[in-house]
Design an enzyme around this catalytic site. Structure first.
Site, short mmCIF file in Angstrom:
data_model
loop_
_atom_site.label_atom_id
_atom_site.label_comp_id
_atom_site.label_asym_id
_atom_site.label_seq_id
_atom_site.Cartn_x
_atom_site.Cartn_y
_atom_site.Cartn_z
N CYS A 105 -3.53 1.04 7.22
CA CYS A 105 -3.64 0.26 8.51
C CYS A 105 -4.40 1.42 9.31
CB CYS A 105 -2.61 -0.28 8.90
SG CYS A 105 -1.80 -1.49 8.08
N ASN B 210 0.77 -1.13 0.02
CA ASN B 210 -0.05 -0.09 -0.06
C ASN B 210 0.85 1.41 0.06
OD1 ASN B 210 0.75 -0.70 2.63
ND2 ASN B 210 -1.01 0.45 3.57
N GLU C 260 5.15 -8.77 -3.64
CA GLU C 260 5.27 -9.00 -4.74
C GLU C 260 4.21 -8.27 -5.81
OE1 GLU C 260 2.38 -12.16 -2.82
OE2 GLU C 260 4.37 -10.98 -2.50
N GLU D 136 3.83 -4.14 12.67
CA GLU D 136 2.94 -3.27 12.46
C GLU D 136 1.65 -3.82 11.69
OE1 GLU D 136 0.74 -1.64 10.29
OE2 GLU D 136 1.44 0.65 10.19
N GLU E 61 7.80 1.90 14.50
CA GLU E 61 8.57 2.57 13.47
C GLU E 61 8.60 3.98 13.66
OE1 GLU E 61 7.17 0.28 9.53
OE2 GLU E 61 5.81 1.85 9.85
#
Length: 498
Positions: A286, A154, A180, A252, A462
């Site tokens: 998310c 995304n 992929e 995450e 993160e």
């Protein structure tokens, strides 16, 4: 005669390697045409990459460099990336189907992550904690070793860069396995970092399917850390093997972010908030604001204006600067959105707008109409992640009910609180159980701001100092300048144990 589509091989030890026997075709989700093929890397190749990574780390070509040298390489990479953003923006738009207006805004900020972690590597200091007696205790941070990073489709470039920057700044060797479905921008980072001065072999980019390539990578006992952005199912597949190998995992995972809308907010602003929270990236983030928790005092006019605005959103060619809603990533993603709509209707939900798959002007593409469905707070749609432009609209009668519903799912990544009542906004934000709570905002992100969730939305962070330090291990060195080792002498004076 049309020219053959290019093959973009893995980036290993400073070069694009020969193609693997099996390959994967990457599609443009807006046209369904092939963009390129990539490697479907088999486990035996993954094992060779890991062995090479161990050698690279032990050689010290990066792990033992001066922090100032890491600063220079990462800062140079940021400059090179900024100079080539137009190419990355076009590629990211083409491989994800997200509108170019989104990519122009998002990718412009990506070099900041390289600059932030470059600076952090340069200025980060150890500590000398207080220690009883004539002893000096120094704490230093060392790189972990070989780290594996599993990145999603995304935000391919943003999320990969966030992870890579933190790991490289700390001195690790990094192996990235991009999705992929959208790996092409990540593969371009290999040559860019090489040009910036990163030693060959310090950044390896390996493509393939998660159940084969990703599995082989994450099962390795050579790893010192796994950093995953993906679904709960992927984490549950990785976690047992990582635990057996004593490999820490930063994860995450999914989200079901509530957008809490209170009566002090103007209806027009509330609708703007809902549109931005819910439909950026066609709902494929998310932290998508996929639950609109609307106070009853503004519910009627809010619903009316929201439906009007959603019906007017421009769906179409992602390369058109006027397009507001692009594609979802694949045919499977379209089917998932349809399944959620059908289930919501069976649960008694009312489709206010959207709810159908559609196509681009040429009858191709993985498009889905932006959708709003009025549902109960305990419905399937209200409690599960769609990862598409299908939003649950829920009427609430009080602040207490909004807070209760906001905290009612197993997800706890992001949430937003919208109110012109300053006291209420902070009161509600304090009560919401989520790793990120925005007040009068959504999707806001910065390299210095820790990003990560609670409960089934993951663990670890993160961004920020937390991310950098998670890529290090702490070494404690104690210098004794006055405690004599007299414990076993016949006449023990001032002996110390501990």
């Amino acid at each position: 005669m049309s020219s053959p589509i290019p093959h973009i091989s893995n980036w290993i030890n400073g070069t694009h390697t020969a193609a693997t026997p099996q390959t994967i075709t990457v599609l443009n989700p807006a046209t369904e045409t092939p963009l390129a093929t990539i490697d479907a890397t088999p486990p035996e190749t993954v094992h060779k990459v890991l062995a090479s990574a161990v050698h690279t780390f032990q050689s010290g070509s990066w792990s033992k460099t001066d922090p100032g040298d890491r600063f220079t390489v990462l800062s140079t990479a940021a400059r090179l990336l900024r100079a080539r953003l137009d190419d990355f923006i076009t590629l990211e738009t083409t491989q994800t189907g997200r509108p170019i207006r989104e990519m122009q805004t998002q990718l412009t900020r990506v070099p900041e992550w390289l600059e932030y972690f470059a600076s952090l590597a340069r200025v980060h200091e150890g500590r000398v904690p207080p220690f009883k007696g004539p002893v000096v205790n120094t704490l230093t941070r060392l790189p972990l070793g070989i780290v594996a990073q599993i990145t999603p489709y995304n935000h391919p470039l943003l999320i990969a860069t966030k992870k890579i920057a933190a790991a490289l700044a700390a001195g690790n060797v990094v192996i990235v396995k991009p999705s992929e479905l959208a790996p092409l921008s990540v593969l371009k980072l290999g040559p860019l970092f090489q040009e910036a001065g990163l030693p060959d072999g310090v950044l390896q980019i390996v493509c393939g399917y998660g159940q084969e390539t990703g599995k082989a990578l994450c099962e390795s006992a050579e790893l010192a850390k796994i950093d995953l952005t993906g679904g709960l199912g992927t984490y549950r597949a990785i976690a047992p093997v990582a635990a057996a190998n004593m490999v820490p995992v930063t994860a995450e995972l999914g989200g079901k972010a509530p957008v809490c809308l209170f009566p002090s907010l103007e209806v027009e602003r509330a609708v703007q908030a809902a549109l931005f929270a819910g439909f950026i990236a066609s709902g494929q983030t998310c932290v998508t604001g996929s639950r609109l928790l609307v106070h009853g005092e503004i519910y009627g006019p809010f619903r009316e204006l929201l439906v009007q605005r959603v019906r007017g959103l421009r769906i179409g060619d992602p390369m058109d600067g006027r397009t507001q809603i692009g594609t979802v990533i694949s045919r499977a993603a379209v089917a998932r959105c349809l399944a959620f709509v059908e289930r919501a209707v069976l649960d008694g939900g009312s489709v206010m707008c959207g709810g159908r798959a559609t196509t681009g002007p040429d009858g191709k593409g993985f498009f889905f109409e932006p959708t709003v469905i009025e549902v109960r707070a305990d419905s399937h749609l209200a409690c599960n992640e769609v990862f598409g432009p299908v939003i649950a609209l829920i009427r609430c009668e009080s602040e207490e009910e909004i807070v209760s519903i906001a905290n009612s799912t197993p997800f706890a990544l992001g949430a937003s609180v919208w109110s012109n009542d300053f006291t209420q906004a902070h009161r509600v934000a304090a009560k919401i159980d989520a790793g990120i709570v925005w007040i009068n905002g959504h999707h806001l992100n910065d390299p210095s701001s820790p990003w990560g969730g609670f409960k089934e939305s993951g663990m670890g962070k993160e961004n920020g100092l937390e991310a950098y330090e998670s890529y290090t291990k702490v070494k404690s060195t104690l210098m004794n300048y006055g405690v004599a080792p007299v414990w076993f002498d016949d006449e023990v004076v001032n002996a110390r144990y501990g």
